[in-house]
Design an enzyme around this catalytic site. Structure first.
Site, PDB file in Angstrom:
ATOM      1  N   GLU A 161      -9.306   7.452   3.370  1.00 53.93           N
ATOM      2  CA  GLU A 161      -9.246   7.809   4.867  1.00 53.93           C
ATOM      3  C   GLU A 161      -9.695   9.447   5.342  1.00 53.93           C
ATOM      4  O   GLU A 161      -9.183  10.315   4.618  1.00 53.93           O
ATOM      5  CB  GLU A 161      -7.798   7.871   5.427  1.00 53.93           C
ATOM      6  N   LYS A 188       0.762  -1.164  -0.022  1.00 54.38           N
ATOM      7  CA  LYS A 188      -0.086  -0.198  -0.006  1.00 54.38           C
ATOM      8  C   LYS A 188       0.871   1.400   0.175  1.00 54.38           C
ATOM      9  O   LYS A 188       1.862   1.131   0.599  1.00 54.38           O
ATOM     10  CB  LYS A 188      -0.944   0.029   1.056  1.00 54.38           C
ATOM     11  N   GLU A 198       0.771   5.579   0.368  1.00 53.01           N
ATOM     12  CA  GLU A 198       0.090   6.568   0.451  1.00 53.01           C
ATOM     13  C   GLU A 198       0.261   7.787  -0.591  1.00 53.01           C
ATOM     14  O   GLU A 198       1.239   7.894  -0.931  1.00 53.01           O
ATOM     15  CB  GLU A 198       0.590   7.376   1.667  1.00 53.01           C
TER      16      GLU A 198
END
Ligand code: KIV
Length: 268
Positions: A192, A123, A125
């Site tokens: 998020e 993953k 960001e």
């Protein structure tokens, strides 16, 4: 697995299966884990994706932020998690500065998570600087989960863990980033800490599944930090929920052990 299929058959979720998650199917369940025992429990319960998040920095490692987390720490925690998992997909975060500075270094760091950690995917960001890098990794065979909205590795730039996409301009930027990462080949994306209606729009627009944290009920999956879920965290983000209180259990057990050593009741 996606508990989607779990009712009828036990299949390990793979990257293509997660990518092909049915829009109206059961939500994808994702939870962080940083060690073997917790990963084993989460896996045995049927969590679809175990994320070795760089939140290991704020949780297990006790750093103030995720910024100090290293590649070596992520590999070590990933390998521990992988040793506890039989079914779930394991995804590992690429920590601050391990991705985005140099393309070849980023790809090598991502590759290490698969090669040395045993992870199934990484993953990242995401930002404008990770679109080409995502494409390159996917071309080479490294599955990438994107992550937009609040990206904690930008804490110094943001000045706090604030909700993102709260005005039209920033919501549009998040939408564009999400589309760019889908086009670059990401197989899923974390949304998020953003308003639920923005997460809903992104979820409707993208083909790949969205996995929300503090993004409302309209995403195709949910993720939380395990320490928050089990009641081990000192402080929690406003959108998290404590589903148990292991801190009390641990504290009682340690207290009892200490008392019994002092009283002479242990060892018998
Ligand atoms: O590091 C992490 O735990 C994460 C989740 C909160 C999505 O990135």
């Amino acid at each position: 697995m996606f508990n989607v299929m779990a009712a009828s058959c036990e299949i390990m979720p793979t990257v293509p299966e997660i990518a092909a998650h049915e829009r109206n199917g059961p939500p994808i369940t994702m939870l962080t884990a940083y060690n073997k025992p917790i990963a084993e429990i989460a896996d045995s319960i049927g969590i679809d994706i175990i994320l070795v998040g760089d939140s290991v920095g704020n949780t297990a490692l006790g750093y103030e932020t995720t910024l100090p987390v290293t590649i070596e720490e992520m590999i070590s925690h990933t390998a521990a998690v992988v040793r506890g998992v039989k079914e779930a997909l394991v995804v590992t975060d690429l920590p601050f500065l391990s991705v985005g500075v140099e393309e070849s270094v980023s790809v090598m760091n991502a590759g290490k998570m698969l090669k040395m950690g045993g992870s199934d995917a990484v993953k990242i960001e995401s930002g404008p600087h990770t679109v080409d890098i995502t494409k390159r990794m996917v071309d080479i065979g490294i599955p990438v989960m994107a992550h937009v909205g609040l990206v904690p590795q930008r804490i110094r730039q943001m000045g706090g863990y604030y909700q993102q996409g709260t005005d039209e301009n920033s919501a549009q930027k998040i939408m564009e980033l999400a589309i760019e990462h889908e086009n670059a080949g990401a197989f899923a994306i974390v949304l998020e800490h953003m308003p639920s209606d923005i997460a809903k729009k992104i979820t409707q627009k993208l083909e790949i599944p969205t996995i929300g944290i503090g993004a409302g009920p309209h995403t195709r999956g949910q993720v939380l930090v395990v320490d928050d879920v089990i009641g081990l965290s000192g402080s929690m983000p406003p959108f998290a929920r404590k589903f148990g209180n292991v801190k009390v259990e641990i504290s009682n057990a340690i207290k009892k052990y200490r008392e019994e050593v002092i009283s002479g009741d242990f060892p018998p």
